[in-house]
Design a protein around this motif. Structure first.
Motif, PDB file in Angstrom:
ATOM      1  N   LEU A  10     -11.121 -17.264 -12.965  1.00 35.71           N
ATOM      2  CA  LEU A  10     -10.877 -15.881 -12.555  1.00 35.71           C
ATOM      3  C   LEU A  10      -9.678 -15.282 -13.287  1.00 35.71           C
ATOM      4  CD1 LEU A  10     -11.531 -16.020  -8.710  1.00 35.71           C
ATOM      5  CD2 LEU A  10     -12.890 -14.836 -10.445  1.00 35.71           C
ATOM      6  N   ALA A  11      -8.637 -16.062 -13.500  1.00 36.32           N
ATOM      7  CA  ALA A  11      -7.458 -15.553 -14.196  1.00 36.32           C
ATOM      8  C   ALA A  11      -7.810 -15.086 -15.598  1.00 36.32           C
ATOM      9  CB  ALA A  11      -6.374 -16.634 -14.259  1.00 36.32           C
ATOM     10  N   HIS A  12      -8.708 -15.815 -16.259  1.00 37.60           N
ATOM     11  CA  HIS A  12      -9.106 -15.428 -17.612  1.00 37.60           C
ATOM     12  C   HIS A  12     -10.160 -14.326 -17.604  1.00 37.60           C
ATOM     13  CE1 HIS A  12      -7.079 -19.204 -18.640  1.00 37.60           C
ATOM     14  NE2 HIS A  12      -7.011 -18.743 -19.862  1.00 37.60           N
ATOM     15  N   LEU A  13     -11.121 -14.428 -16.700  1.00 37.76           N
ATOM     16  CA  LEU A  13     -12.186 -13.431 -16.663  1.00 37.76           C
ATOM     17  C   LEU A  13     -11.667 -12.056 -16.240  1.00 37.76           C
ATOM     18  CD1 LEU A  13     -15.017 -15.556 -14.992  1.00 37.76           C
ATOM     19  CD2 LEU A  13     -14.774 -14.973 -17.417  1.00 37.76           C
ATOM     20  N   ARG A  14     -10.617 -12.025 -15.426  1.00 40.78           N
ATOM     21  CA  ARG A  14     -10.017 -10.768 -14.990  1.00 40.78           C
ATOM     22  C   ARG A  14      -8.977 -10.241 -15.976  1.00 40.78           C
ATOM     23  NH1 ARG A  14      -8.933 -12.831  -8.799  1.00 40.78           N
ATOM     24  NH2 ARG A  14     -10.993 -12.367  -7.932  1.00 40.78           N
ATOM     25  N   GLY A  15      -8.712 -11.002 -17.030  1.00 37.35           N
ATOM     26  CA  GLY A  15      -7.742 -10.556 -18.024  1.00 37.35           C
ATOM     27  C   GLY A  15      -6.298 -10.803 -17.651  1.00 37.35           C
ATOM     28  N   GLU A  16      -6.056 -11.683 -16.670  1.00 34.87           N
ATOM     29  CA  GLU A  16      -4.683 -11.977 -16.266  1.00 34.87           C
ATOM     30  C   GLU A  16      -4.010 -12.953 -17.223  1.00 34.87           C
ATOM     31  OE1 GLU A  16      -5.091 -13.462 -12.332  1.00 34.87           O
ATOM     32  OE2 GLU A  16      -5.981 -11.609 -11.546  1.00 34.87           O
ATOM     33  N   ALA A  17      -4.800 -13.678 -17.995  1.00 33.29           N
ATOM     34  CA  ALA A  17      -4.269 -14.636 -18.963  1.00 33.29           C
ATOM     35  C   ALA A  17      -4.792 -14.283 -20.348  1.00 33.29           C
ATOM     36  CB  ALA A  17      -4.695 -16.057 -18.591  1.00 33.29           C
ATOM     37  N   PRO A  18      -3.934 -14.345 -21.365  1.00 30.70           N
ATOM     38  CA  PRO A  18      -4.396 -14.073 -22.733  1.00 30.70           C
ATOM     39  C   PRO A  18      -5.462 -15.074 -23.152  1.00 30.70           C
ATOM     40  CG  PRO A  18      -1.998 -14.088 -22.621  1.00 30.70           C
ATOM     41  CD  PRO A  18      -2.502 -14.638 -21.310  1.00 30.70           C
ATOM     42  N   LEU A  19      -6.376 -14.626 -23.983  1.00 31.59           N
ATOM     43  CA  LEU A  19      -7.448 -15.495 -24.467  1.00 31.59           C
ATOM     44  C   LEU A  19      -7.336 -15.639 -25.978  1.00 31.59           C
ATOM     45  CD1 LEU A  19     -10.136 -17.026 -24.287  1.00 31.59           C
ATOM     46  CD2 LEU A  19     -11.301 -14.823 -24.450  1.00 31.59           C
ATOM     47  N   VAL A  20      -7.103 -16.860 -26.433  1.00 28.50           N
ATOM     48  CA  VAL A  20      -7.063 -17.158 -27.856  1.00 28.50           C
ATOM     49  C   VAL A  20      -7.744 -18.505 -28.065  1.00 28.50           C
ATOM     50  CG1 VAL A  20      -5.645 -17.474 -29.912  1.00 28.50           C
ATOM     51  CG2 VAL A  20      -4.854 -15.957 -28.101  1.00 28.50           C
ATOM     52  N   PRO A  21      -8.733 -18.595 -28.958  1.00 26.28           N
ATOM     53  CA  PRO A  21      -9.388 -19.885 -29.208  1.00 26.28           C
ATOM     54  C   PRO A  21      -8.377 -20.939 -29.645  1.00 26.28           C
ATOM     55  CG  PRO A  21     -10.626 -18.089 -30.211  1.00 26.28           C
ATOM     56  CD  PRO A  21      -9.319 -17.507 -29.754  1.00 26.28           C
ATOM     57  N   GLY A  25     -14.918 -16.762 -23.398  1.00 28.87           N
ATOM     58  CA  GLY A  25     -14.952 -16.037 -24.668  1.00 28.87           C
ATOM     59  C   GLY A  25     -16.097 -15.053 -24.783  1.00 28.87           C
ATOM     60  N   SER A  26     -17.211 -15.339 -24.120  1.00 31.79           N
ATOM     61  CA  SER A  26     -18.384 -14.472 -24.232  1.00 31.79           C
ATOM     62  C   SER A  26     -18.521 -13.503 -23.055  1.00 31.79           C
ATOM     63  CB  SER A  26     -19.654 -15.322 -24.322  1.00 31.79           C
ATOM     64  OG  SER A  26     -19.819 -16.122 -23.160  1.00 31.79           O
ATOM     65  N   PHE A  27     -17.612 -13.589 -22.097  1.00 38.39           N
ATOM     66  CA  PHE A  27     -17.745 -12.760 -20.898  1.00 38.39           C
ATOM     67  C   PHE A  27     -17.510 -11.287 -21.203  1.00 38.39           C
ATOM     68  CE2 PHE A  27     -15.741 -10.670 -17.208  1.00 38.39           C
ATOM     69  CZ  PHE A  27     -16.801 -10.755 -16.315  1.00 38.39           C
ATOM     70  N   ASP A  28     -18.387 -10.452 -20.665  1.00 39.92           N
ATOM     71  CA  ASP A  28     -18.268  -9.000 -20.793  1.00 39.92           C
ATOM     72  C   ASP A  28     -18.606  -8.397 -19.429  1.00 39.92           C
ATOM     73  OD1 ASP A  28     -18.415  -6.276 -21.278  1.00 39.92           O
ATOM     74  OD2 ASP A  28     -19.450  -6.496 -23.199  1.00 39.92           O
ATOM     75  N   PRO A  29     -17.610  -7.849 -18.731  1.00 35.57           N
ATOM     76  CA  PRO A  29     -17.858  -7.321 -17.379  1.00 35.57           C
ATOM     77  C   PRO A  29     -18.840  -6.163 -17.346  1.00 35.57           C
ATOM     78  CG  PRO A  29     -15.715  -6.612 -18.189  1.00 35.57           C
ATOM     79  CD  PRO A  29     -16.233  -7.626 -19.162  1.00 35.57           C
ATOM     80  N   ARG A  30     -19.106  -5.567 -18.515  1.00 35.16           N
ATOM     81  CA  ARG A  30     -20.048  -4.442 -18.572  1.00 35.16           C
ATOM     82  C   ARG A  30     -21.492  -4.922 -18.600  1.00 35.16           C
ATOM     83  NH1 ARG A  30     -17.606  -1.996 -23.937  1.00 35.16           N
ATOM     84  NH2 ARG A  30     -17.938  -4.213 -24.396  1.00 35.16           N
ATOM     85  N   LYS A  31     -21.670  -6.223 -18.794  1.00 32.06           N
ATOM     86  CA  LYS A  31     -23.022  -6.760 -18.932  1.00 32.06           C
ATOM     87  C   LYS A  31     -23.241  -7.885 -17.928  1.00 32.06           C
ATOM     88  CE  LYS A  31     -22.967  -5.855 -23.922  1.00 32.06           C
ATOM     89  NZ  LYS A  31     -23.071  -6.473 -25.272  1.00 32.06           N
TER      90      LYS A  31
END
Length: 238
Positions: free
Chosen positions: A135-146, A206-212
């Protein structure tokens, strides 16, 4: 409110302070503030907000294009600011990348500390960690970098992040092993389970898009369910 959430709130309430891992635990002590974890106001608060905005914008670009294909001009354009503003907060693009990783680990480590403080069996603690981490990553609370972009960091900075990554990995392995000991989780190799979780969660985030399609909460529930169902004790057919 589910039982795990209630236990988590109680666990957080028992901690009066959160310490940064020290070097004697295999970590380098780097003072850091997680965005939103400590109330700040005035000039310091605005400074942190702007700095974190740069980190989040940069992390999105690094994730989409790769670190080597993103310039500070790209980050500035994304935010609608001039490049000199970025240099007010960061000395280089490498420092921004290091901050992205550091903040992401700060968020995950806080979730892990809360999970380990919960009452109940190891499965309860593991389920809480998996869900809240996602949830922290999917909600954008944590930066995402491969993680493969870690190679762009200089050796000293890369070493700090690698130690944090190994520390997290080992904690998860021990948590799964504890679940096998208390009977809340079935037999498996914790090393394989943690590697599987790392790869699957990185792909989903990485592939999550809340619009879809699904919301962050729905995505986390599906992911946790799929993962835990493979770890639950199996009934032996008579």
């Amino acid at each position: 409110m589910d039982d795990i959430t209630v236990r988590a709130r109680r666990a957080r309430g028992t901690r009066r302070s959160v310490s940064t891992p020290s070097s004697d635990q295999g970590e380098v002590a780097v003072p850091r503030v997680r965005s939103g974890s400590i109330p700040v106001s005035g000039r310091k608060g605005r400074w942190l907000e702007k700095k974190n905005a740069i980190v989040k914008a940069a992390s999105r670009l690094f994730s989409e294009r790769g670190f080597n294909y993103v310039s500070l001009d790209d980050v500035a354009e994304q935010l609608g600011i001039g490049k000199p503003v970025i240099y007010y907060y960061f000395e280089s693009k490498e420092q921004i990348l290091f901050e992205c990783y550091s903040l992401a680990f700060d968020v995950g480590d806080e979730v892990m500390r809360t999970a380990l403080a919960l009452e109940g069996d190891a499965r309860t603690r593991l389920e809480y960690y998996l869900r809240e981490y996602l949830l922290a990553h999917l909600r954008g609370e944590a930066p995402l970098v491969p993680m493969h972009d870690i190679l762009a960091l200089s050796e000293p900075l890369r070493g700090i992040i690698e130690r944090r990554r190994r520390n997290r990995r080992d904690r998860l392995r021990k948590l799964i092993a504890a679940g096998q000991e208390d009977g809340s989780l079935g037999p498996c190799d914790p090393r394989v389970a943690v590697s599987a979780w790392g790869g699957a969660s990185a792909w989903v985030i990485g592939s999550f898009d809340p619009r879809k399609g699904l919301s962050p909460e729905e995505t986390a529930e599906y992911m946790v369910g799929l993962f835990l169902n493979g770890l639950l004790p199996r009934k032996v057919a008579k």
